[in-house]
Motif scaffolding. Structure first.
Motif, PDB file in Angstrom:
ATOM      1  N   SER A 172     -92.563  11.086 -58.585  1.00  0.00           N
ATOM      2  CA  SER A 172     -91.429  10.251 -58.212  1.00  0.00           C
ATOM      3  C   SER A 172     -90.630  10.885 -57.071  1.00  0.00           C
ATOM      4  O   SER A 172     -90.630  12.111 -56.902  1.00  0.00           O
ATOM      5  CB  SER A 172     -90.519  10.049 -59.425  1.00  0.00           C
ATOM      6  OG  SER A 172     -89.291   9.444 -59.075  1.00  0.00           O
ATOM      7  N   SER A 173     -89.924  10.056 -56.329  1.00  0.00           N
ATOM      8  CA  SER A 173     -89.016  10.565 -55.294  1.00  0.00           C
ATOM      9  C   SER A 173     -87.802  11.245 -55.901  1.00  0.00           C
ATOM     10  O   SER A 173     -87.102  12.002 -55.227  1.00  0.00           O
ATOM     11  CB  SER A 173     -88.567   9.419 -54.375  1.00  0.00           C
ATOM     12  OG  SER A 173     -87.838   8.455 -55.118  1.00  0.00           O
ATOM     13  N   THR A 174     -87.548  10.979 -57.183  1.00  0.00           N
ATOM     14  CA  THR A 174     -86.393  11.562 -57.877  1.00  0.00           C
ATOM     15  C   THR A 174     -86.852  12.167 -59.203  1.00  0.00           C
ATOM     16  O   THR A 174     -86.821  11.495 -60.235  1.00  0.00           O
ATOM     17  CB  THR A 174     -85.302  10.497 -58.117  1.00  0.00           C
ATOM     18  OG1 THR A 174     -85.905   9.343 -58.745  1.00  0.00           O
ATOM     19  CG2 THR A 174     -84.657  10.069 -56.815  1.00  0.00           C
ATOM     20  N   PRO A 175     -87.295  13.424 -59.189  1.00  0.00           N
ATOM     21  CA  PRO A 175     -87.705  14.085 -60.434  1.00  0.00           C
ATOM     22  C   PRO A 175     -86.549  14.121 -61.427  1.00  0.00           C
ATOM     23  O   PRO A 175     -85.380  14.180 -61.040  1.00  0.00           O
ATOM     24  CB  PRO A 175     -88.084  15.498 -59.978  1.00  0.00           C
ATOM     25  CG  PRO A 175     -88.298  15.396 -58.506  1.00  0.00           C
ATOM     26  CD  PRO A 175     -87.392  14.308 -58.020  1.00  0.00           C
ATOM     27  N   ASP A 214     -92.937  11.100 -51.371  1.00  0.00           N
ATOM     28  CA  ASP A 214     -93.582  10.992 -50.067  1.00  0.00           C
ATOM     29  C   ASP A 214     -95.070  11.294 -50.174  1.00  0.00           C
ATOM     30  O   ASP A 214     -95.901  10.624 -49.532  1.00  0.00           O
ATOM     31  CB  ASP A 214     -92.943  11.967 -49.075  1.00  0.00           C
ATOM     32  CG  ASP A 214     -91.533  11.561 -48.669  1.00  0.00           C
ATOM     33  OD1 ASP A 214     -91.021  10.560 -49.208  1.00  0.00           O
ATOM     34  OD2 ASP A 214     -90.941  12.254 -47.824  1.00  0.00           O
ATOM     35  N   ALA A 215     -95.422  12.300 -50.971  1.00  0.00           N
ATOM     36  CA  ALA A 215     -96.835  12.657 -51.129  1.00  0.00           C
ATOM     37  C   ALA A 215     -97.618  11.509 -51.742  1.00  0.00           C
ATOM     38  O   ALA A 215     -98.750  11.211 -51.323  1.00  0.00           O
ATOM     39  CB  ALA A 215     -96.971  13.909 -51.992  1.00  0.00           C
ATOM     40  N   CYS A 216     -97.016  10.841 -52.719  1.00  0.00           N
ATOM     41  CA  CYS A 216     -97.693   9.702 -53.354  1.00  0.00           C
ATOM     42  C   CYS A 216     -97.852   8.558 -52.365  1.00  0.00           C
ATOM     43  O   CYS A 216     -98.902   7.918 -52.320  1.00  0.00           O
ATOM     44  CB  CYS A 216     -96.909   9.255 -54.583  1.00  0.00           C
ATOM     45  SG  CYS A 216     -97.716   7.913 -55.491  1.00  0.00           S
ATOM     46  N   SER A 233     -86.535  -0.327 -50.624  1.00  0.00           N
ATOM     47  CA  SER A 233     -86.260   0.990 -50.035  1.00  0.00           C
ATOM     48  C   SER A 233     -85.628   0.801 -48.660  1.00  0.00           C
ATOM     49  O   SER A 233     -86.065  -0.062 -47.901  1.00  0.00           O
ATOM     50  CB  SER A 233     -87.553   1.792 -49.867  1.00  0.00           C
ATOM     51  OG  SER A 233     -88.182   2.056 -51.109  1.00  0.00           O
ATOM     52  N   SER A 234     -84.644   1.640 -48.334  1.00  0.00           N
ATOM     53  CA  SER A 234     -84.014   1.549 -47.018  1.00  0.00           C
ATOM     54  C   SER A 234     -84.348   2.777 -46.163  1.00  0.00           C
ATOM     55  O   SER A 234     -85.331   3.463 -46.423  1.00  0.00           O
ATOM     56  CB  SER A 234     -82.508   1.316 -47.160  1.00  0.00           C
ATOM     57  OG  SER A 234     -82.260  -0.027 -47.571  1.00  0.00           O
ATOM     58  N   SER A 235     -83.544   3.042 -45.148  1.00  0.00           N
ATOM     59  CA  SER A 235     -83.882   4.022 -44.118  1.00  0.00           C
ATOM     60  C   SER A 235     -83.301   5.409 -44.398  1.00  0.00           C
ATOM     61  O   SER A 235     -82.081   5.577 -44.476  1.00  0.00           O
ATOM     62  CB  SER A 235     -83.371   3.540 -42.760  1.00  0.00           C
ATOM     63  OG  SER A 235     -83.405   4.583 -41.815  1.00  0.00           O
ATOM     64  N   ARG A 236     -84.192   6.406 -44.488  1.00  0.00           N
ATOM     65  CA  ARG A 236     -83.764   7.787 -44.690  1.00  0.00           C
ATOM     66  C   ARG A 236     -83.121   8.362 -43.429  1.00  0.00           C
ATOM     67  O   ARG A 236     -82.272   9.252 -43.511  1.00  0.00           O
ATOM     68  CB  ARG A 236     -84.946   8.649 -45.126  1.00  0.00           C
ATOM     69  CG  ARG A 236     -84.528  10.019 -45.676  1.00  0.00           C
ATOM     70  CD  ARG A 236     -85.725  10.831 -46.121  1.00  0.00           C
ATOM     71  NE  ARG A 236     -86.459  10.182 -47.193  1.00  0.00           N
ATOM     72  CZ  ARG A 236     -87.639  10.601 -47.642  1.00  0.00           C
ATOM     73  NH1 ARG A 236     -88.231  11.661 -47.088  1.00  0.00           N
ATOM     74  NH2 ARG A 236     -88.245   9.957 -48.633  1.00  0.00           N
ATOM     75  N   ALA A 237     -83.512   7.855 -42.280  1.00  0.00           N
ATOM     76  CA  ALA A 237     -82.914   8.351 -41.031  1.00  0.00           C
ATOM     77  C   ALA A 237     -81.427   8.024 -40.968  1.00  0.00           C
ATOM     78  O   ALA A 237     -80.642   8.793 -40.395  1.00  0.00           O
ATOM     79  CB  ALA A 237     -83.641   7.748 -39.829  1.00  0.00           C
ATOM     80  N   LEU A 238     -81.024   6.901 -41.561  1.00  0.00           N
ATOM     81  CA  LEU A 238     -79.608   6.516 -41.559  1.00  0.00           C
ATOM     82  C   LEU A 238     -78.847   7.107 -42.742  1.00  0.00           C
ATOM     83  O   LEU A 238     -77.639   7.330 -42.651  1.00  0.00           O
ATOM     84  CB  LEU A 238     -79.465   4.998 -41.555  1.00  0.00           C
ATOM     85  CG  LEU A 238     -79.992   4.268 -40.317  1.00  0.00           C
ATOM     86  CD1 LEU A 238     -79.521   2.817 -40.313  1.00  0.00           C
ATOM     87  CD2 LEU A 238     -79.579   4.949 -39.021  1.00  0.00           C
ATOM     88  N   LEU A 245     -86.960   5.710 -47.160  1.00  0.00           N
ATOM     89  CA  LEU A 245     -88.213   6.109 -46.523  1.00  0.00           C
ATOM     90  C   LEU A 245     -87.960   6.670 -45.131  1.00  0.00           C
ATOM     91  O   LEU A 245     -87.133   6.155 -44.375  1.00  0.00           O
ATOM     92  CB  LEU A 245     -89.156   4.907 -46.430  1.00  0.00           C
ATOM     93  CG  LEU A 245     -89.728   4.424 -47.772  1.00  0.00           C
ATOM     94  CD1 LEU A 245     -90.465   3.100 -47.595  1.00  0.00           C
ATOM     95  CD2 LEU A 245     -90.656   5.457 -48.382  1.00  0.00           C
ATOM     96  N   SER A 246     -88.687   7.732 -44.810  1.00  0.00           N
ATOM     97  CA  SER A 246     -88.577   8.350 -43.486  1.00  0.00           C
ATOM     98  C   SER A 246     -89.184   7.431 -42.433  1.00  0.00           C
ATOM     99  O   SER A 246     -89.982   6.537 -42.732  1.00  0.00           O
ATOM    100  CB  SER A 246     -89.318   9.687 -43.480  1.00  0.00           C
ATOM    101  OG  SER A 246     -90.724   9.473 -43.609  1.00  0.00           O
TER     102      SER A 246
END
Length: 405
Positions: A172-175, A214-216, A233-238, A245-246
């Motif tokens: 998961s993105s959030t362990p 991200d790996a998944c 999912s929205s933007s990790r850059a913002l 997501l990157s």
């Protein structure tokens, strides 16, 4: 003269109403890929699909706000990876499949199940809303691939591999420390997860990587023979949040023909530390007063003390707006392309903005997209065109076309 004036007024009214009806049919289909439902859905009168003072999405609100279609979510919280845990997850998932079916059975003139993109379009043409089904957290498959076939037979058309906490499909993105998850892991998809992706491709179920690490996500992109989606999912850059997501992943999903559905969850759009602390304090207070060890959204999230407390927090720490949301969409389009971005609310699961806080305010999103300079053709793609295209392609690539219930 009075008769002619009355007839003239009637004719003018008919023309206005006719024009309004035509305009309604001419606007793009609005499709939300993520609407959660509580476990008491359709059984507790507070959560009746026709009208609810507590739910952000019901049939009245969808009609009022011009929201044509929604994926209603079969969500099961992550639990232990044990036979008992799997069995419990399967039972909980079945409850939500049954509740969605009950909504459609009880209100057949207002909403219909859509298991293909063409059914979404047909429902719209007939003046009906569309209900689709998405699975959030592949844990509900109970580590049994046959349950994916059963999900398809129930009408599920996307499967989200993970939620909060690692499961038996992928990381998961959030362990979750409470589940014993390591805080950092390079692990991606498991062997069982690979079998789920392969079978989903065969059945024509969209594979959803929202909540996945991200790996998944990278593993799924390498493995899937059909385009994939990120349902919310929205933007990790913002906003540097692991649930977003990157830019690299946005590009990679687009390169394989997929679509990323920007999500209207305030904490993924704009960070507000004061609000975060206030929400945690309220949750702890409400849970303690209810005699629960920890806050449980199902048990505590609809209690008057929590609802009223959230109103006070909203006043003190205003939520992000549709313009903040539209900025994420603009960035995601600039990175991935206008053919690869869509829209999700996550209503009744944490979603909600200051001016898109339930389905009645759906048109505010369209107005914000226009302020960002999107054309009508772009907006049609963002609201549904892109998702329907990907769904259609996944369906066309399926190799299994008849699945027994």
């Amino acid at each position: 003269m009075n008769v002619f004036r009355t007839l003239g007024q009637a004719l003018a009214l008919a023309l206005v109403l006719g024009g309004t009806a035509r305009a309604e049919q001419d606007r793009p289909i609005t499709l939300d890929t993520h609407v959660d439902i509580p476990f008491a859905y359709m059984h507790d009168p507070r959560f009746d699909a026709a009208h609810s003072d507590l739910l952000k999405v019901d049939l009245d609100k969808m009609k009022q706000g011009g929201l044509d279609a929604a994926f209603f979510i079969v969500y099961v919280e992550q639990g232990p990876l044990t036979p008992a845990g799997y069995a419990h997850a399967v039972v909980e998932a079945q409850t939500k499949y049954d509740d969605i079916a009950l909504m459609i059975k009880r209100y057949p003139d207002r909403i219909g199940l859509a298991t293909t993109p063409d059914q979404v379009r047909a429902n719209r043409a007939a003046g009906k809303l569309s209900a689709m089904i998405g699975v959030e957290n592949g844990y509900s498959l109970g580590h049994d691939l046959a349950n994916l076939d059963k999900a398809y037979a129930h009408g599920a058309r996307y499967v989200g591999l993970a939620h909060m906490g690692h499961n038996d499909l992928c990381t998961s993105s959030t362990p979750e420390a409470d589940l014993g998850d390591p805080p950092l892991s390079d692990a991606g998809i498991s062997d069982f997860g690979r079998s789920v992706v392969k079978r989903a491709n065969q059945l024509g179920i969209m594979v959803d990587v929202s909540h996945s690490s991200d790996a998944c996500v990278r593993d799924v992109l390498a493995l899937s023979t059909s385009p994939i989606i990120a349902s919310h999912s929205s933007s990790r850059a913002l906003l540097n949040h692991p649930r977003n997501l990157s830019d690299d992943l946005l590009r990679a999903i687009a390169a394989k023909g997929g679509v990323i559905q920007a999500v209207a969850v305030g904490t993924y759009l704009k960070y507000d530390g004061g609000r975060e602390l206030a929400e945690k304090a309220l949750q702890a207070q409400v849970a303690h007063a209810a005699g629960h060890k920890a806050f449980d959204a199902e048990k505590d999230g609809y209690l008057p003390a929590y609802v009223e407390g959230m109103k006070r927090i909203d006043a003190a720490f205003p939520l992000p707006t549709v313009d903040d949301f539209a900025r994420h969409i603009r960035h995601m389009v600039d990175v991935a392309g206008v053919d690869h971005v869509g829209i999700a609310s996550d209503f009744d699961g944490g979603g909600g903005l200051a001016d898109w806080n339930d389905a009645t305010q759906t048109r505010n999103v369209t107005a914000a997209l226009r302020r960002q300079g999107f054309s009508d053709a772009d907006i049609a793609k963002l609201w549904s065109g892109n998702l329907l295209r990907v769904w259609g392609e996944v369906t066309e690539r399926a190799t299994v076309h008849h699945v027994a219930g």
